[in-house]
Design a protein around this motif. Sequence first.
Motif, short mmCIF file in Angstrom:
data_model
loop_
_atom_site.label_atom_id
_atom_site.label_comp_id
_atom_site.label_asym_id
_atom_site.label_seq_id
_atom_site.Cartn_x
_atom_site.Cartn_y
_atom_site.Cartn_z
N LYS A 183 13.96 -15.74 0.64
CA LYS A 183 12.61 -15.40 0.23
C LYS A 183 11.85 -14.77 1.40
CE LYS A 183 8.80 -15.84 -2.41
NZ LYS A 183 8.61 -15.27 -3.75
N ASN A 184 12.03 -15.32 2.60
CA ASN A 184 11.37 -14.80 3.78
C ASN A 184 11.82 -13.37 4.07
OD1 ASN A 184 10.41 -16.91 6.60
ND2 ASN A 184 9.39 -15.15 5.73
N LEU A 185 13.12 -13.13 3.97
CA LEU A 185 13.65 -11.79 4.25
C LEU A 185 13.27 -10.79 3.16
CD1 LEU A 185 17.18 -12.52 5.75
CD2 LEU A 185 15.03 -12.03 6.92
N LEU A 186 13.10 -11.29 1.93
CA LEU A 186 12.63 -10.40 0.86
C LEU A 186 11.22 -9.92 1.16
CD1 LEU A 186 13.08 -9.12 -1.92
CD2 LEU A 186 12.19 -11.22 -2.95
N ALA A 187 10.38 -10.83 1.66
CA ALA A 187 9.03 -10.43 2.05
C ALA A 187 9.07 -9.46 3.21
CB ALA A 187 8.21 -11.68 2.42
N VAL A 188 9.97 -9.68 4.16
CA VAL A 188 10.13 -8.78 5.30
C VAL A 188 10.52 -7.38 4.82
CG1 VAL A 188 11.64 -8.24 7.25
CG2 VAL A 188 10.63 -10.52 7.04
N ALA A 189 11.50 -7.31 3.91
CA ALA A 189 11.96 -6.01 3.43
C ALA A 189 10.86 -5.27 2.67
CB ALA A 189 13.20 -6.20 2.54
N ALA A 190 10.17 -5.98 1.80
CA ALA A 190 9.10 -5.36 1.01
C ALA A 190 7.98 -4.88 1.92
CB ALA A 190 8.56 -6.34 -0.03
N ALA A 191 7.59 -5.71 2.89
CA ALA A 191 6.52 -5.33 3.80
C ALA A 191 6.96 -4.19 4.72
CB ALA A 191 6.09 -6.54 4.63
N GLY A 192 8.22 -4.22 5.16
CA GLY A 192 8.72 -3.14 6.00
C GLY A 192 8.72 -1.81 5.27
N LEU A 193 9.14 -1.82 4.01
CA LEU A 193 9.12 -0.59 3.21
C LEU A 193 7.69 -0.09 3.01
CD1 LEU A 193 11.84 -1.34 0.50
CD2 LEU A 193 11.98 0.31 2.39
N ALA A 204 0.54 -14.74 -3.91
CA ALA A 204 -0.56 -14.26 -3.08
C ALA A 204 -0.12 -14.14 -1.62
CB ALA A 204 -1.75 -15.21 -3.20
N ALA A 205 0.65 -15.12 -1.14
CA ALA A 205 1.13 -15.06 0.24
C ALA A 205 2.09 -13.90 0.44
CB ALA A 205 1.83 -16.38 0.60
N PHE A 206 2.99 -13.71 -0.53
CA PHE A 206 3.99 -12.64 -0.45
C PHE A 206 3.31 -11.28 -0.39
CE2 PHE A 206 6.87 -9.50 -2.16
CZ PHE A 206 8.12 -9.85 -1.68
N TRP A 207 2.45 -11.01 -1.38
CA TRP A 207 1.82 -9.69 -1.46
C TRP A 207 0.76 -9.51 -0.39
CZ3 TRP A 207 4.56 -6.26 -3.64
CH2 TRP A 207 5.38 -6.59 -4.72
N GLY A 208 0.21 -10.60 0.12
CA GLY A 208 -0.71 -10.50 1.23
C GLY A 208 -0.02 -9.95 2.47
N LEU A 209 1.19 -10.44 2.75
CA LEU A 209 1.96 -9.93 3.88
C LEU A 209 2.31 -8.46 3.68
CD1 LEU A 209 4.42 -12.93 4.46
CD2 LEU A 209 2.58 -12.18 6.00
N MET A 245 12.47 -6.27 12.07
CA MET A 245 11.66 -7.36 11.54
C MET A 245 12.54 -8.52 11.08
SD MET A 245 8.85 -5.10 9.41
CE MET A 245 8.10 -6.55 8.62
N ALA A 246 13.62 -8.18 10.38
CA ALA A 246 14.51 -9.22 9.86
C ALA A 246 15.21 -9.97 10.99
CB ALA A 246 15.54 -8.60 8.91
N THR A 247 15.61 -9.23 12.03
CA THR A 247 16.31 -9.85 13.16
C THR A 247 15.45 -10.89 13.85
OG1 THR A 247 17.69 -7.89 13.55
CG2 THR A 247 17.40 -9.43 15.40
#
Length: 219
Positions: free
Chosen positions: A48-58, A129-134, A176-178
């Motif tokens: 879940k954390n890495l999914l947020a990282v990928a979405a935010a990075g994109l 909210a936390a996910f999309w906030g990031l 970011m993921a690393t």
Amino acid sequence: MSPPDLEQPVLWSLLGGGFAAAFLHAALPTHWLPFVLVGRAQRWGLPKNLLAVAAAGLAHIASTALVGSLIVAAGMALDEIVAGLLPHLSAILLFSFGAFYLVKSAIRRPVMAGGPALDLAEPTVGHGAAFWGLVAVMALSPGEVLLPIYMSSAQEGVGALALLTAAFALGTILGMATFTTLARAGASVLKLERWARYEGAILGLALIAIGLLVVLHQH
């Protein structure tokens, strides 16, 4: 862009430099520490954390590409009036950003991520909210240090800009993921902050090197 253009050493050098610049830029704590802290507060697992990282990075690179495209369009319009101006402008910007990061790394002490222990209470906001906030935070902060590289590649064509955007995305998300994974795995945040102290100097030198490449390419 024709296939032979893709084999130009300068193009591949710019793509490699773009990837390296994006990865180093992603090492800044602002690009991974919020994901570690929010992930802990929300009790997210690593996927879940890495999914947020990928979405935010994109989202981060999408906003960077949008701003970069506008700069390139304006620069190309100006270049029709003053022939050859665009590459020189991009080189000046690369040198300026490189010098800025070198000076900042020399005179500014890194902000330490340590502090009072986190109170890992139950999440006070919804996971969505936390996910999309990031994601929103990263989308609203385009990578200004990557913008001059768009200008330096503008004359290589749309295909080169698309490849450069992909290199930015890959470098950003991987970086970011690393660092997010390292922090979650128990690596000392203080040690990662020590790395951030040198990140500015390395990034500055990399940008200056790319600027030199642009100048040499013109001659």
